[in-house]
Design an enzyme around this catalytic site. Structure first.
Site, PDB file in Angstrom:
ATOM      1  CG  ASN A   1     -36.604   7.369 -13.170  1.00  0.00           C
ATOM      2  OD1 ASN A   1     -36.714   6.844 -12.058  1.00  0.00           O
ATOM      3  ND2 ASN A   1     -36.942   8.631 -13.403  1.00  0.00           N
TER       4      ASN A   1
ATOM      5  CE  LYS B   1     -40.428   8.678 -14.213  1.00  0.00           C
ATOM      6  NZ  LYS B   1     -41.232   9.585 -15.006  1.00  0.00           N
TER       7      LYS B   1
ATOM      8  CG  HIS C   1     -36.658  12.861 -12.773  1.00  0.00           C
ATOM      9  ND1 HIS C   1     -37.997  13.178 -12.750  1.00  0.00           N
ATOM     10  CD2 HIS C   1     -36.482  12.047 -13.831  1.00  0.00           C
ATOM     11  CE1 HIS C   1     -38.594  12.552 -13.759  1.00  0.00           C
ATOM     12  NE2 HIS C   1     -37.702  11.857 -14.423  1.00  0.00           N
TER      13      HIS C   1
ATOM     14  CD  GLU D   1     -41.553  12.120 -12.483  1.00  0.00           C
ATOM     15  OE1 GLU D   1     -41.063  11.241 -11.745  1.00  0.00           O
ATOM     16  OE2 GLU D   1     -41.942  11.899 -13.649  1.00  0.00           O
TER      17      GLU D   1
ATOM     18  CD  GLU E   1     -35.765  12.632 -18.164  1.00  0.00           C
ATOM     19  OE1 GLU E   1     -36.057  11.500 -18.594  1.00  0.00           O
ATOM     20  OE2 GLU E   1     -35.920  12.968 -16.987  1.00  0.00           O
TER      21      GLU E   1
ATOM     22  N   GLY F   1     -43.894  11.087 -19.328  1.00  0.00           N
ATOM     23  CA  GLY F   1     -45.086  10.372 -18.870  1.00  0.00           C
ATOM     24  C   GLY F   1     -46.355  10.786 -19.594  1.00  0.00           C
TER      25      GLY F   1
ATOM     26  CB  SER G   1     -43.130   9.682 -24.192  1.00  0.00           C
ATOM     27  OG  SER G   1     -43.971  10.238 -23.191  1.00  0.00           O
TER      28      SER G   1
ATOM     29  N   GLY H   1     -38.760   6.044 -18.435  1.00  0.00           N
ATOM     30  CA  GLY H   1     -39.622   5.858 -17.268  1.00  0.00           C
ATOM     31  C   GLY H   1     -40.574   4.707 -17.493  1.00  0.00           C
ATOM     32  N   GLY H   2     -41.802   5.030 -17.936  1.00  0.00           N
ATOM     33  CA  GLY H   2     -42.869   4.043 -18.077  1.00  0.00           C
ATOM     34  C   GLY H   2     -42.454   2.754 -18.777  1.00  0.00           C
TER      35      GLY H   2
END
Ligand code: PGA
Length: 264
Positions: free
Chosen positions: A11, A13, A98, A100, A170, A176, A216, A237-238
């Site tokens: 993802n 983002k 999600h 967010e 999640e 994150g 993470s 993500g990251g």
């Protein structure tokens, strides 16, 4: 372990900043995955880059996911995209609900549910996200939060439809933050999700649904998580923004798959 194929999705983002960097990232992931289909892999770039990434990953086994969509087919919905538009841009998957969007933009289970029905009707594979806040975990409410999200977000699906939905657990406190859930914490939540699906749909459907973990995930913690019996992949993500990091997670999934096949 399970007969469920592990599924790793990246993802992105609101990254990277340019189409050129997005295409370069997708090309590097494509090159790293090659023709391997032992693990399913998808990337979820920003909507504006979907078409370019679709071209970049052409003739590869990679899936293409959007990060959100609207439930209506068309009309006066400024800033939104329909399921048909995502399909037209080459999407195979769509991430829904999600954290967010739930916590940053007030998206509700009822809205996620409308989106889910629209995505399935259009033939997109939905990745429905759920997970508790830190305060909810600390108050011992993790299971009740997950239960509410599952009943609200998945309302009205037939068992057949549910078999084609991917879930992503999640925990919001792990997204994150670098604070990954331990394999035990994640496995407990995944097992609870699967037990709930068995009651809400059927044991056979619960056994079929792919449930990713997200929060993470990195190359060095992926193996421990993916070795758990009810964890069927990762929503990253990251670590999906650097091809080598993302490929490290995919390799961990491939290693788990090879090991489990050898034991079967
Ligand atoms: P993270 O994000 O891997 O950067 O924690 C996961 C997600 O939001 O899906």
């Amino acid at each position: 372990m399970s007969h469920r194929t592990l599924f790793i999705a990246g993802n992105w983002k609101m990254n990277p900043a340019s189409r050129a960097s997005a295409v370069a990232l997708a090309e590097a992931v494509k090159a790293g995955v090659g023709a391997d289909t032992s693990v399913h892999v998808a990337v979820a770039p920003p909507a504006l880059f979907l078409e370019a990434i679709d071209k970049a990953i052409d003739s590869s086994p990679l899936g293409l996911a959007a990060q959100n969509m609207h439930w209506k087919a068309d009309g006066a919905y400024t800033g939104e995209h329909s399921a048909a538009m995502l399909l037209d841009a080459g999407c195979t998957h769509v991430i829904l609900g999600h954290s967010e969007r739930r916590h940053g933009m007030g998206e509700t289970d009822a809205q996620v549910n409308l989106k889910l029905h629209a995505a399935l009707a259009a033939g997109l594979i939905p990745i429905v996200c759920l997970g508790e806040l830190l305060a909810e975990r600390e108050a011992g409410q993790t299971e009740s939060v997950l239960q509410t999200q599952l009943s609200g977000s998945l309302a009205g699906l037939t068992p057949e439809q549910m078999g084609g939905v991917v879930l992503a657990y999640e925990p919001v406190w792990a997204i994150g933050t670098g604070k990954v859930a331990s394999p035990e914490q994640a496995q407990d939540a995944h097992a609870f999700i699967r037990r709930t699906l068995a009651t809400q749909f059927s044991p056979a459907i619960a056994a079929r649904v792919v449930v990713q973990y997200g929060g993470s995930v990195k190359a060095d913690n992926a193996h421990g998580l993916l070795s758990c019996p009810d964890i069927d992949g990762a929503l990253v993500g990251g670590a999906s923004l650097k091809a080598d990091d993302f490929l490290g997670i995919i390799q961990a999934a491939q290693a788990v798959t090879t090991h489990e096949k050898a034991r079967a």
